[in-house]
Design an enzyme around this catalytic site. Structure first.
Site, PDB file in Angstrom:
ATOM      1  CG  ASP A 122      -3.840  -0.105 -13.430  1.00  0.00           C
ATOM      2  OD1 ASP A 122      -3.035   0.593 -12.773  1.00  0.00           O
ATOM      3  OD2 ASP A 122      -4.140  -1.271 -13.103  1.00  0.00           O
TER       4      ASP A 122
ATOM      5  CB  VAL B  70       2.091  -4.054 -18.801  1.00  0.00           C
ATOM      6  CG1 VAL B  70       1.517  -2.667 -18.655  1.00  0.00           C
ATOM      7  CG2 VAL B  70       2.287  -4.745 -17.465  1.00  0.00           C
TER       8      VAL B  70
ATOM      9  CG  ASN C  18       4.224   3.133 -12.345  1.00  0.00           C
ATOM     10  OD1 ASN C  18       4.981   3.327 -11.383  1.00  0.00           O
ATOM     11  ND2 ASN C  18       2.950   2.799 -12.175  1.00  0.00           N
TER      12      ASN C  18
ATOM     13  CE1 TYR D  65       8.807  -5.562  -7.575  1.00  0.00           C
ATOM     14  CE2 TYR D  65      10.739  -5.267  -6.184  1.00  0.00           C
ATOM     15  CZ  TYR D  65       9.662  -4.728  -6.864  1.00  0.00           C
ATOM     16  OH  TYR D  65       9.433  -3.375  -6.843  1.00  0.00           O
TER      17      TYR D  65
ATOM     18  CB  THR E 270       2.293   2.763  -3.276  1.00  0.00           C
ATOM     19  OG1 THR E 270       3.011   1.516  -3.304  1.00  0.00           O
ATOM     20  CG2 THR E 270       3.177   3.884  -3.772  1.00  0.00           C
TER      21      THR E 270
END
Ligand SMILES: NC(=O)c1ccc[n+]([C@@H]2O[C@H](COP(=O)([O-])OP(=O)(O)OC[C@H]3O[C@@H](n4cnc5c(N)ncnc54)[C@H](O)[C@@H]3O)[C@@H](O)[C@H]2O)c1
Length: 260
Positions: A37, A65, A91, A156, A191
């Site tokens: 992360d 990432v 993810n 997005y 989340t």
């Protein structure tokens, strides 16, 4: 014997939300987990929790990432610790809401880099190790926005459409090497990311009322799907877009009030 025993998994964005649940369940089902992360403090805590329950089954690594150099570093370090990676869970992602009229090239590029390029370059970096191991399973995280309209999220939505599409291309290109590629098309999952979409109690209640099953998805719901896709149970499944949305996408525009 767990459902993914003997496998080595790399999970990005494992510091919270779906990534945390995925890393935990994969370890519970017997995999060695390289949890990464950009928020190193968070992912260290997640790994500490996993290792308390499943001894020495996970490591935490800092990872941006969108950077190819960081992918190379993280993968080399993970392989050194646990051996060739056979499960990749792409993810990590950002939402970055923005109305179409305010969207800049820089905003567009950032979202595309973190959400789409990152997953592609992750595949590029990990595949040589999967080939070495004789196969593997890659699970990419798209979104229902890849197939449904989603206002305020043009960049997005485009990034997730790209993920959904290149996952299919990768599935065909990598099939001869016994490497499967599947994509998750999630609906609304509860989340921290959701706070950016519905910041108030009222907006959350309205969104909840539209859910056919009467609830948002839980991070662990995605974890169970990932374990299936990562395991040999799904050995004939590749190139698929796995819709997991509590029925949201098949609901028509007119919503009758139904008795519960
Ligand atoms: N929550 C939802 O309703 C929903 C719906 C559809 C798709 N998704 C997708 O599911 C995935 C997981 O989302 P979530 O709900 O768990 O979100 P989240 O925001 O709770 O967690 C995302 C994690 O990714 C990490 N991250 C962000 N940018 C990063 C970067 N550049 N490099 C490395 N790590 C980075 C964050 O630190 C965080 O730990 C994302 O790809 C998201 O787009 C979520």
């Amino acid at each position: 014997m767990g459902r993914v025993s003997g496998k080595v998994a790399l999970v990005t964005g494992a510091g919270r939300g779906q990534g945390e649940a995925i890393a935990y369940l994969l370890a519970k089902e017997g995999a060695k987990v390289i949890a990464t992360d950009i928020n190193f403090d968070n992912v260290k805590k997640v790994v500490a929790k996993i290792n308390t329950e499943f001894k020495e089954s996970a490591i935490a690594l800092h990872h941006e990432v969108a950077s190819k150099d960081e992918w190379v570093k993280v993968v080399e370090e993970g392989v050194k610790k646990f051996g060739p990676i056979t499960i990749l869970v792409n993810n990590a992602g950002i939402l970055a809401p923005c109305t179409y009229d305010l969207l800049t090239y820089e905003h567009w590029q950032k979202v595309m880099d973190v959400n789409a390029w990152s997953q592609f370059v992750g595949i590029q970096t990990v595949v040589p190790y999967m080939k070495q191991a004789g196969g593997g399973s890659i699970i990419d995280s798209a979104s229902l926005s890849a197939i449904n309209a989603c206002g305020r999220f043009s960049a997005y939505t485009a990034s997730k459409g790209a993920v959904d599409a290149f996952s299919r291309a990768a599935a065909i290109e990598l099939a001869p090497f016994n490497i499967r590629v599947n994509c998750i098309v999630q609906g609304v999952i509860h989340t921290p990311m959701l706070d950016e979409v519905w910041p108030t109690k009222e907006s959350t209640a309205e969104a909840l009322a539209a859910q056919p099953l009467g609830r948002f998805g839980k991070a662990i719901d995605i974890g169970y799907l990932v374990v299936y896709l990562a395991s040999d149970e799904s050995c004939f499944t590749t190139g698929s877009s796995q819709v997991i949305d509590g029925g949201l996408s098949v609901q028509g525009g007119v919503r009758p009030v139904l008795e519960r």
